[in-house]
Design an enzyme around this catalytic site. Structure first.
Site, PDB file in Angstrom:
ATOM      1  N   LEU A 161       0.859  -1.185   0.000  1.00 13.68           N
ATOM      2  CA  LEU A 161       0.000   0.000   0.000  1.00 13.68           C
ATOM      3  C   LEU A 161       0.892   1.230   0.000  1.00 13.68           C
ATOM      4  O   LEU A 161       1.884   1.288   0.740  1.00 13.68           O
ATOM      5  CB  LEU A 161      -0.910   0.036   1.237  1.00 13.68           C
ATOM      6  CG  LEU A 161      -2.182  -0.807   1.220  1.00 13.68           C
ATOM      7  CD1 LEU A 161      -2.878  -0.692   2.574  1.00 13.68           C
ATOM      8  CD2 LEU A 161      -3.133  -0.387   0.109  1.00 13.68           C
ATOM      9  N   ASP A 162       0.557   2.236  -0.811  1.00 13.55           N
ATOM     10  CA  ASP A 162       1.297   3.491  -0.818  1.00 13.55           C
ATOM     11  C   ASP A 162       1.224   4.149   0.556  1.00 13.55           C
ATOM     12  O   ASP A 162       0.259   3.934   1.298  1.00 13.55           O
ATOM     13  CB  ASP A 162       0.714   4.452  -1.858  1.00 13.55           C
ATOM     14  CG  ASP A 162       0.899   3.950  -3.275  1.00 13.55           C
ATOM     15  OD1 ASP A 162       1.862   3.203  -3.513  1.00 13.55           O
ATOM     16  OD2 ASP A 162       0.079   4.309  -4.139  1.00 13.55           O
ATOM     17  N   PRO A 163       2.202   4.990   0.898  1.00 13.06           N
ATOM     18  CA  PRO A 163       2.137   5.711   2.188  1.00 13.06           C
ATOM     19  C   PRO A 163       0.848   6.504   2.360  1.00 13.06           C
ATOM     20  O   PRO A 163       0.311   6.579   3.460  1.00 13.06           O
ATOM     21  CB  PRO A 163       3.363   6.626   2.121  1.00 13.06           C
ATOM     22  CG  PRO A 163       4.332   5.891   1.251  1.00 13.06           C
ATOM     23  CD  PRO A 163       3.491   5.207   0.205  1.00 13.06           C
TER      24      PRO A 163
END
Length: 297
Positions: free
Chosen positions: A39-41
């Protein structure tokens, strides 16, 4: 000794998936931790974490379909196709004349079903051994190859009009490897006003739901799914006798037992309720595709 298992974590914004893995390692006192899908930040939501021997199950989880809740902002483009990037363009006032409800419906329909999608250049995809986002941050011009994905649901559940923007809250069911940022970018491009993602939350990974996940501050007291419990959610469970379990663990085939499988794979569960491993058809026989370590069952 650390018990093997699958842990469901609700990742907050601002942390990388690697950050969550690092915290899980500290909380459980083991280095052997992995996750099934980055998951992206900026993104929040479900991370499926494998601990100890249960990391072997992540291979069977990472390719499952997923559900996301997201907000697409029409009217602006960014360098990353999400809110973390610098705004590159803003739609001209007269461009909004073509952004009718029908046009949005048609644009979404075009991005639903089996589609070919070019991932965002700022992604974790490796190009010649390096992550695409590292190359972009180093100033390189990165264009990734299109990939075939399936978007089985793309519904608008709310919309909010602002000055020079239109925000669409959407729910997306999709195959593994689908980039929601790319859907936002492509919808905005099709409508002629540009688009990017302002929020993203993953609510489901295969049979696992974020409603059952723990927060990042509750890892020390978190309960995990046993390998048998997790594998039985991913695949059909196949009960095996003690003798069959012993043969599978020793690499032997179960002769003429292929008809016991409805699909191509199953989770072999022994009489004690422990996971022996994942079995597959091989001609008329069944054989192990993956065996669990003795301590991980």
């Amino acid at each position: 000794m650390v018990s093997p298992g699958i842990l469901l974590v609700d990742k907050p914004a601002g942390l990388t998936s690697h950050d969550v893995v690092a915290r899980t390692r500290r909380a459980f006192g083991t280095r052997k931790v992995g996750h099934a899908g980055t998951l992206d930040p900026m993104a929040t939501g479900l991370l499926v974490i494998g601990i100890e021997g249960a990391t072997r199950l992540l291979t069977y989880i990472v390719g499952t379909d997923k559900t996301y809740e997201a907000t697409i902002r029409l009217g602006q483009t960014t360098g990353t196709d999400d809110a973390d990037g610098e705004i590159l363009t803003r739609a001209a006032p007269d461009a909004w004349d073509a952004v009718t409800e029908n046009a949005i419906t048609i644009g979404i329909a075009t991005l639903t079903g089996e589609i070919s999608q070019v991932p965002s250049a700022v992604s974790a995809i490796k190009v010649d051994g390096r992550r695409a986002y590292d190359r972009v941050r180093a100033g390189e011009d990165v264009v990734l190859a299109a990939r075939d994905v399936v978007v089985s649901r793309f519904d608008v559940v709310a919309r909010r009009q602002g000055e020079g923007i239109l925000d669409l809250d959407v729910v997306v069911d999709c195959s593994s490897g689908t980039y929601i940022r790319a859907l936002a970018r492509d919808l905005g491009a099709a409508l002629g006003v540009g688009g990017h993602l302002t929020s993203l939350r993953r609510t489901r990974v295969g049979p696992f739901d974020v409603a059952d996940a723990v927060g990042i501050d509750d890892l020390s007291d978190a309960r995990t799914l046993t390998p048998a419990q997790a594998a039985s959610r991913i695949l059909p469970a196949l009960p095996v006798s003690a003798e069959e379990a012993r043969d599978l663990r020793h690499g032997k085939r179960l002769s003429d037992q292929a008809p016991r499988l409805e699909g191509t794979l199953a989770a072999a569960i022994d009489e004690d309720g422990s996971l022996v491993g994942i079995v597959e058809r091989r001609g008329a026989d069944l054989k192990s595709a993956m065996n669990m370590p003795e301590a991980a069952r």
